[in-house]
Design a protein around this motif. Structure first.
Motif, mmCIF file in Angstrom:
data_model
loop_
_atom_site.group_PDB
_atom_site.id
_atom_site.type_symbol
_atom_site.label_atom_id
_atom_site.label_comp_id
_atom_site.label_asym_id
_atom_site.label_seq_id
_atom_site.Cartn_x
_atom_site.Cartn_y
_atom_site.Cartn_z
ATOM 1 N N ALA A 185 31.855 43.821 47.839
ATOM 2 C CA ALA A 185 33.142 43.959 47.142
ATOM 3 C C ALA A 185 33.397 42.731 46.275
ATOM 4 O O ALA A 185 32.940 41.629 46.582
ATOM 5 C CB ALA A 185 34.268 44.132 48.148
ATOM 6 N N ILE A 186 34.130 42.958 45.197
ATOM 7 C CA ILE A 186 34.603 41.855 44.351
ATOM 8 C C ILE A 186 36.117 41.803 44.517
ATOM 9 O O ILE A 186 36.782 42.838 44.509
ATOM 10 C CB ILE A 186 34.253 42.096 42.869
ATOM 11 N N ALA A 187 36.637 40.595 44.693
ATOM 12 C CA ALA A 187 38.089 40.424 44.796
ATOM 13 C C ALA A 187 38.572 39.606 43.590
ATOM 14 O O ALA A 187 38.592 38.380 43.642
ATOM 15 C CB ALA A 187 38.448 39.738 46.109
ATOM 16 N N PRO A 188 38.929 40.305 42.493
ATOM 17 C CA PRO A 188 39.421 39.572 41.324
ATOM 18 C C PRO A 188 40.820 39.017 41.587
ATOM 19 O O PRO A 188 41.586 39.580 42.380
ATOM 20 C CB PRO A 188 39.482 40.629 40.218
ATOM 21 N N GLY A 189 41.111 37.912 40.914
ATOM 22 C CA GLY A 189 42.469 37.359 40.959
ATOM 23 C C GLY A 189 43.275 37.980 39.844
ATOM 24 O O GLY A 189 43.413 39.197 39.775
ATOM 25 N N PHE A 190 43.775 37.144 38.949
ATOM 26 C CA PHE A 190 44.606 37.612 37.842
ATOM 27 C C PHE A 190 43.725 37.780 36.607
ATOM 28 O O PHE A 190 43.317 36.814 35.982
ATOM 29 C CB PHE A 190 45.703 36.562 37.585
ATOM 30 N N ILE A 191 43.396 39.041 36.293
ATOM 31 C CA ILE A 191 42.501 39.326 35.166
ATOM 32 C C ILE A 191 43.326 39.955 34.043
ATOM 33 O O ILE A 191 44.168 40.827 34.296
ATOM 34 C CB ILE A 191 41.359 40.285 35.591
ATOM 35 N N ILE A 192 43.088 39.507 32.824
ATOM 36 C CA ILE A 192 43.895 39.975 31.688
ATOM 37 C C ILE A 192 43.412 41.354 31.222
ATOM 38 O O ILE A 192 42.395 41.470 30.542
ATOM 39 C CB ILE A 192 43.848 38.935 30.548
ATOM 40 N N THR A 193 44.129 42.399 31.636
ATOM 41 C CA THR A 193 43.856 43.787 31.223
ATOM 42 C C THR A 193 45.195 44.501 31.066
ATOM 43 O O THR A 193 46.247 43.898 31.277
ATOM 44 C CB THR A 193 43.045 44.559 32.294
ATOM 45 N N ARG A 215 44.485 29.586 34.029
ATOM 46 C CA ARG A 215 44.394 30.714 33.103
ATOM 47 C C ARG A 215 44.030 31.974 33.864
ATOM 48 O O ARG A 215 43.488 31.896 34.976
ATOM 49 C CB ARG A 215 43.341 30.442 32.013
ATOM 50 N N GLY A 216 44.343 33.120 33.255
ATOM 51 C CA GLY A 216 43.877 34.384 33.807
ATOM 52 C C GLY A 216 42.394 34.534 33.510
ATOM 53 O O GLY A 216 41.860 33.865 32.631
ATOM 54 N N GLY A 217 41.734 35.419 34.261
ATOM 55 C CA GLY A 217 40.310 35.656 34.025
ATOM 56 C C GLY A 217 40.113 36.743 32.984
ATOM 57 O O GLY A 217 41.025 37.526 32.690
ATOM 58 N N VAL A 241 32.320 39.807 50.289
ATOM 59 C CA VAL A 241 33.423 39.885 49.324
ATOM 60 C C VAL A 241 33.357 38.619 48.480
ATOM 61 O O VAL A 241 33.366 37.515 49.028
ATOM 62 C CB VAL A 241 34.793 39.919 50.026
ATOM 63 N N ILE A 242 33.236 38.772 47.169
ATOM 64 C CA ILE A 242 33.202 37.596 46.291
ATOM 65 C C ILE A 242 34.494 37.541 45.486
ATOM 66 O O ILE A 242 34.816 38.475 44.734
ATOM 67 C CB ILE A 242 31.982 37.627 45.340
ATOM 68 N N ASN A 243 35.246 36.463 45.676
ATOM 69 C CA ASN A 243 36.473 36.279 44.896
ATOM 70 C C ASN A 243 36.118 35.791 43.497
ATOM 71 O O ASN A 243 35.269 34.920 43.341
ATOM 72 C CB ASN A 243 37.369 35.225 45.560
ATOM 73 N N VAL A 244 36.793 36.380 42.502
ATOM 74 C CA VAL A 244 36.626 35.935 41.109
ATOM 75 C C VAL A 244 38.031 35.635 40.628
ATOM 76 O O VAL A 244 38.717 36.506 40.086
ATOM 77 C CB VAL A 244 35.967 37.039 40.255
ATOM 78 N N CYS A 245 38.497 34.410 40.906
ATOM 79 C CA CYS A 245 39.937 34.167 40.822
ATOM 80 C C CYS A 245 40.318 32.761 40.366
ATOM 81 O O CYS A 245 41.474 32.363 40.519
ATOM 82 C CB CYS A 245 40.572 34.455 42.181
#
Ligand code: NAD
Length: 250
Positions: A185-193, A215-217, A241-245
């Motif tokens: 699983a990937i756990a994104p933080g705040f991604i700009i979409t 900054r947002g990702g 689980v890899i956080n991308v945040c």
């Protein structure tokens, strides 16, 4: 010439007309991957993404599908398997939010988020399982969220769905590991979409101030991690689980 990371493979990516799913589709296509992607409607956005992928020289097709529907998913995956030959990679990306405090949350808001975000992962994983078992290989990547790891006020439905995805991911890794199938699983933080564009400007600034990287990702930054997990670069990585945040700590 160096071999591209996903040359000749086929990936299913759910909810990939735009946002993070689209960024993953583009990144995978750059690496030679054929792309079957789904979204609710085969509209102008889906058509534009499909055209963009085809222009990259890979096989690509958009499928209109509601990932939360069990039987419909079986039909779509059968169709994709017939069209593409096999499925090597599944990216369970489709997701929605219906944020509100528990006090105001309706049963419909709870059910919609759990069904679209969590049941969809069950639906698609179950549908690709037979094919992956037969070929004794496969990589499944599920889009969770930092909120699924640590919770967030006003997002109890979303957070529960994303935590559920983590439990499912780890269980499938154990269940299918002996058959050469990995699940992460990937756990994104705040991604700009578009999903985060809905958040009011003030609240967004506050979020960003609280992120150590300030900054947002970008969707592409999540896509790079999806590429790692989907490819042989992660051949011994499963159940993670890899956080991308940006070191965000919610
Ligand atoms: P987005 O809203 O830009 O894109 C989501 C896509 O999923 C849309 O194209 C939408 O039409 C599609 N979709 C919605 N319901 C569907 C259904 N039932 N069946 C098929 N497709 C459906 O969102 P995004 O920001 O790109 O998010 C992608 C994933 O990443 C989601 O699972 C989201 O929860 C997760 N995520 C996003 C963030 C963020 O900050 N943007 C953070 C953490 C996790």
């Amino acid at each position: 010439m160096t071999m591209r990371l996903l040359e000749g493979k086929t990936a299913i990516i759910t909810g990939a007309s735009r946002g993070i799913g689209k960024a993953i589709a583009i990144k995978f296509a750059e690496e030679g991957c054929n792309i079957a992607f789904t979204d609710l409607f085969y509209d102008d956005i889906a058509k534009a993404t499909e055209a963009e992928l085809l222009a990259m020289g890979v096989k690509a097709k958009a499928y209109s599908s509601d990932a939360s529907k069990f039987e419909e998913t079986q039909v779509i995956v059968n169709q994709i398997t017939a069209d593409f030959g096999s499925v090597d990679i599944l990216i369970n990306n489709a997701g929605i939010t219906k944020d509100t405090l528990l006090m105001r949350m309706t049963e419909e808001q709870w059910d919609a988020v759990i069904t679209v975000n969590l049941k969809s992962v069950f639906n698609f994983t179950k549908a690709v399982q037979a094919g992956m078992l037969k070929q004794r290989s496969g990589s499944i990547v599920n889009m969770s969220s930092v909120v699924g790891v640590s919770g967030n006020g006003g997002q109890s439905n979303y957070s529960a769905s994303k935590a559920g995805i983590i439990g499912f991911t780890k269980s499938i890794a154990k269940e299918l590991g002996s058959r050469g199938i990995r699940s992460n699983a990937i756990a994104p933080g705040f991604i700009i979409t578009e999903m985060t564009a809905k958040i009011p400007e003030e609240a967004r600034k506050q979020w960003e101030a609280n992120i150590p990287m300030k900054r947002g990702g970008l969707p592409e930054e999540v896509a790079k991690v999806a590429l790692f997990l989907a490819s042989d670069l992660a051949s011994y990585v499963s159940g993670q689980v890899i956080n991308v945040c940006g070191a965000m700590n919610t």
